[in-house]
Design a protein around this motif. Structure first.
Motif, mmCIF file in Angstrom:
data_model
loop_
_atom_site.group_PDB
_atom_site.id
_atom_site.type_symbol
_atom_site.label_atom_id
_atom_site.label_comp_id
_atom_site.label_asym_id
_atom_site.label_seq_id
_atom_site.Cartn_x
_atom_site.Cartn_y
_atom_site.Cartn_z
ATOM 1 N N GLU A 114 10.362 11.408 -7.029
ATOM 2 C CA GLU A 114 9.587 10.255 -7.475
ATOM 3 C C GLU A 114 9.210 9.352 -6.311
ATOM 4 N N LEU A 115 10.048 9.302 -5.304
ATOM 5 C CA LEU A 115 9.839 8.426 -4.155
ATOM 6 C C LEU A 115 9.722 9.273 -2.903
ATOM 7 N N PHE A 116 8.651 9.065 -2.150
ATOM 8 C CA PHE A 116 8.442 9.852 -0.935
ATOM 9 C C PHE A 116 7.512 9.091 -0.008
ATOM 10 N N THR A 117 7.611 9.395 1.270
ATOM 11 C CA THR A 117 6.798 8.723 2.266
ATOM 12 C C THR A 117 5.410 9.353 2.312
ATOM 13 N N PRO A 165 0.818 -1.220 0.000
ATOM 14 C CA PRO A 165 0.000 0.000 0.000
ATOM 15 C C PRO A 165 0.849 1.266 0.000
ATOM 16 N N GLU A 166 2.016 1.214 0.657
ATOM 17 C CA GLU A 166 2.906 2.373 0.666
ATOM 18 C C GLU A 166 3.340 2.737 -0.754
ATOM 19 N N ALA A 167 3.632 1.694 -1.551
ATOM 20 C CA ALA A 167 4.059 1.921 -2.932
ATOM 21 C C ALA A 167 2.902 2.431 -3.776
ATOM 22 N N MET A 168 1.709 1.872 -3.569
ATOM 23 C CA MET A 168 0.561 2.305 -4.362
ATOM 24 C C MET A 168 0.211 3.758 -4.064
ATOM 25 N N VAL A 169 0.283 4.165 -2.801
ATOM 26 C CA VAL A 169 0.018 5.563 -2.444
ATOM 27 C C VAL A 169 1.033 6.476 -3.128
ATOM 28 N N ASN A 170 2.296 6.108 -3.073
ATOM 29 C CA ASN A 170 3.354 6.895 -3.710
ATOM 30 C C ASN A 170 3.111 6.996 -5.216
ATOM 31 N N TYR A 171 2.820 5.853 -5.849
ATOM 32 C CA TYR A 171 2.649 5.845 -7.300
ATOM 33 C C TYR A 171 1.400 6.622 -7.722
ATOM 34 N N LEU A 172 0.279 6.407 -7.032
ATOM 35 C CA LEU A 172 -0.954 7.114 -7.379
ATOM 36 C C LEU A 172 -0.798 8.624 -7.222
ATOM 37 N N ALA A 173 -0.073 9.045 -6.180
ATOM 38 C CA ALA A 173 0.111 10.478 -5.952
ATOM 39 C C ALA A 173 0.826 11.134 -7.131
ATOM 40 N N ARG A 174 1.730 10.402 -7.757
ATOM 41 C CA ARG A 174 2.491 10.968 -8.877
ATOM 42 C C ARG A 174 1.712 10.954 -10.194
ATOM 43 N N LEU A 175 0.547 10.351 -10.201
ATOM 44 C CA LEU A 175 -0.292 10.349 -11.398
ATOM 45 C C LEU A 175 -1.154 11.610 -11.395
ATOM 46 N N GLU A 198 10.197 -7.668 -7.195
ATOM 47 C CA GLU A 198 9.367 -6.477 -7.390
ATOM 48 C C GLU A 198 8.069 -6.528 -6.600
ATOM 49 N N THR A 199 7.589 -7.730 -6.253
ATOM 50 C CA THR A 199 6.329 -7.851 -5.528
ATOM 51 C C THR A 199 6.426 -8.925 -4.451
ATOM 52 N N LEU A 200 5.494 -8.880 -3.521
ATOM 53 C CA LEU A 200 5.420 -9.914 -2.486
ATOM 54 C C LEU A 200 5.112 -11.269 -3.101
ATOM 55 N N GLU A 201 4.294 -11.279 -4.157
ATOM 56 C CA GLU A 201 3.972 -12.533 -4.820
ATOM 57 C C GLU A 201 5.208 -13.149 -5.460
ATOM 58 N N GLN A 202 6.024 -12.325 -6.072
ATOM 59 C CA GLN A 202 7.261 -12.842 -6.659
ATOM 60 C C GLN A 202 8.156 -13.415 -5.569
ATOM 61 N N TRP A 251 8.738 -0.675 -10.279
ATOM 62 C CA TRP A 251 9.971 -0.045 -9.789
ATOM 63 C C TRP A 251 9.742 0.593 -8.422
ATOM 64 N N VAL A 252 8.632 1.285 -8.290
ATOM 65 C CA VAL A 252 8.310 1.916 -7.002
ATOM 66 C C VAL A 252 8.097 0.844 -5.943
ATOM 67 N N ASN A 253 7.387 -0.211 -6.301
ATOM 68 C CA ASN A 253 7.110 -1.267 -5.325
ATOM 69 C C ASN A 253 8.390 -1.964 -4.882
ATOM 70 N N ALA A 254 9.288 -2.197 -5.836
ATOM 71 C CA ALA A 254 10.564 -2.835 -5.490
ATOM 72 C C ALA A 254 11.332 -1.979 -4.487
ATOM 73 N N HIS A 255 11.277 -0.664 -4.654
ATOM 74 C CA HIS A 255 11.937 0.239 -3.703
ATOM 75 C C HIS A 255 11.375 0.050 -2.300
ATOM 76 N N TYR A 256 10.056 0.003 -2.209
ATOM 77 C CA TYR A 256 9.452 -0.116 -0.876
ATOM 78 C C TYR A 256 9.684 -1.493 -0.268
ATOM 79 N N LEU A 257 9.764 -2.524 -1.102
ATOM 80 C CA LEU A 257 10.102 -3.848 -0.583
ATOM 81 C C LEU A 257 11.466 -3.825 0.109
ATOM 82 N N ARG A 258 12.405 -3.150 -0.532
ATOM 83 C CA ARG A 258 13.767 -3.116 0.024
ATOM 84 C C ARG A 258 13.855 -2.252 1.279
ATOM 85 N N GLN A 259 12.875 -1.361 1.468
ATOM 86 C CA GLN A 259 12.894 -0.502 2.648
ATOM 87 C C GLN A 259 12.288 -1.161 3.880
ATOM 88 N N LEU A 260 11.545 -2.245 3.692
ATOM 89 C CA LEU A 260 10.872 -2.875 4.826
ATOM 90 C C LEU A 260 11.875 -3.566 5.744
#
Length: 471
Positions: free
Chosen positions: A285-288, A267-277, A362-366, A315-324
């Motif tokens: 590009e990346l922000f909390t 959800p953190e990644a989706m919020v970040n990505y949607l905000a930039r749309l 890139e994703t939790l499913e992967q 790409w955004v989601n992969a960033h947040y995965l690595r931050q967890l």
């Protein structure tokens, strides 16, 4: 968007529960939420459920689930329009009594005939005001047994204008607007009227919504002014387009936001990505979430349509995965492994497995898919025959038995295993693929894995030795 506001900011998200919470709706909710949070205001959730035929409890729950997943908590609500019918009818009655609205007995067929005549004469197709009261005008006789609709008596002169927060100044001549139906023949109020009364009663100060509502805005402003209410400040954001430039549809990914949860997005990644749309803060590009709230004063909303880009989302989601943190990442992936039939207890520590896999995921499913390498039951007979034939030749099997003997007594660490492989390869004058790929196939049943020394170390000495002795 101006922040020079005399009254406390009150924004709203008002979805219709006729389906899931889609990406466009989620972005509208996010912008409305972030603006209210930025200014210490109130964010209201209002469910516009007057479409009784299409509104369902399941759709309401899908909206609530989507909002909760994104963390868009509301301060008031959810309010349901169907629970406010008495209030809408009260206001309709007041408008009829004051002459701001009137009964219209024209049938839909008659109104369509009016429009056809207007088209034929080169005029804008519209209701012609047959039943609109005017000084000195004689209205037709009321048809027997026919229930009337109620129409708003729209101003005929001048224009309605507003300074849109996204599009800038907009002005529409009142002559372009016909008298809107505000209550149907069965007495139920219409969408545009319910919205007006709700925004008025809820003291909404700012409305951020999709630009498909622009045509509704002049009508809503006129009704609000007729009621003596100050219209909110409107901002109409352009639609989201698919990667091909067409309107976003299911084939592009216009699905429920909860499907992105199922697909392993954070959800953190989706919020970040949607905000930039459709919004920006410099080149960031990346922000909390906290940074978004701090920056979102409503400025820098784009006038042009945003384009959905699945690769950018990944790409955004992969960033947040690595931050967890490791334990939190493990907690999010573990249920997905269990759902695949994996057994975590008694096998490699999940946090260590994810530390190996996460840098390229890139994703939790992967992550869950790749982690099954360590948590699914191992069945050598399930290894694809072509891999066995290609990589587990008699020469390769002899090399693997020699490797098993060489590593029987060593410390079971990636470093020690790597050293043992290099020693064995040097002994026979071979390159790494001659050992690495057969090792993978024999121990994991697949030809490609992360670094083989790390995989062997995580699987554990007993498991690796047993599988090598069974080839």
């Amino acid at each position: 968007m101006s922040t020079d506001i005399s009254s406390p900011v009150r924004t709203r998200f008002a979805p219709s529960p006729t389906g899931f919470l889609h990406l466009g709706g989620a972005r509208t909710a996010l912008f409305s939420w972030a603006f209210a949070r930025h200014l210490g205001g109130t964010f209201i959730l209002r469910v516009e459920d007057t479409d009784v035929q299409r509104s369902t409890p399941e759709a309401v729950q899908a909206i609530l689930d989507g909002m909760a997943w994104l963390g868009l908590t509301h301060d008031e609500g959810p309010f349901y329009q169907m629970q406010h019918m008495d209030r809408y009818r009260e206001v309709v009655g007041q408008m009829l009594a004051s002459g701001q609205a009137y009964h219209c007995y024209s049938t839909p067929e008659e109104v369509e005939a009016m429009r056809e005549l207007a088209r034929a004469e080169g005029r804008k197709p519209r209701y012609d005001g047959t039943w609109r009261p005017e000084p000195g005008k004689t209205l037709p006789a009321v048809p027997a047994g026919r229930d009337p609709v109620v129409r708003f008596r729209n101003p005929q002169d001048g224009e309605v204008s507003w300074n849109d927060l996204v599009k800038g100044p907009i002005a529409i001549a009142n002559a372009e607007l016909d008298d809107l139906i505000i209550a149907r023949a069965d007495g139920t109020p219409t969408y545009n009227f319910c919205v007006v009364v709700d925004d008025w009663d809820m003291r909404i100060t700012h409305v951020i919504r999709g630009d498909d509502h622009v045509n509704n805005t002049p009508r809503q402003i006129n009704i609000l002014r007729a009621l003596g209410a100050e219209p909110p400040i409107y901002g109409h954001v352009p639609m989201i387009l698919g990667p091909d430039g067409d309107k976003l549809s299911k084939r592009h990914g216009a699905v429920s936001v909860m499907q992105y949860d199922e697909q392993g997005y954070l959800p953190e990644a989706m919020v970040n990505y949607l905000a930039r749309l459709g919004w920006s803060h410099g080149d960031d590009e990346l922000f909390t979430r906290e940074q978004l709230v701090s920056w979102f004063d409503g400025a820098h909303l784009s006038r042009s349509a945003a384009q959905w880009d699945p690769k950018k989302l990944n790409w955004v989601n992969a960033h947040y995965l690595r931050q967890l943190p490791a334990d939190e990442l493990a907690a999010r992936v573990a249920p997905r492994i269990v759902a695949r039939g994996g057994v975590i207890e008694g096998n490699a520590p999940l946090a260590d497995v994810l530390a190996l896999l996460a840098p390229r995921a890139e994703t939790l499913e992967q992550l869950a898919d790749e982690a099954m390498l360590f948590y699914r039951p191992f069945d050598p007979s399930a290894t694809p025959p072509e891999l066995v034939e290609q990589h587990l030749t008699p020469e390769a099997r002899a090399l693997l038995r020699e490797f098993a003997a060489d590593t029987a007594e060593i410390d079971w660490t990636p470093e020690a295993l790597s050293a043992a492989m290099k020693t064995l390869l040097a002994r026979h004058g071979l390159k790494m693929p001659k050992l690495g790929i057969p090792l993978r196939v024999a121990v994991t049943g697949q030809a490609q894995t992360p670094a083989v020394d790390a995989v062997l170390a995580l699987l554990g000495k007993n498991i690796v030795q047993k599988r090598l002795h069974n080839i």
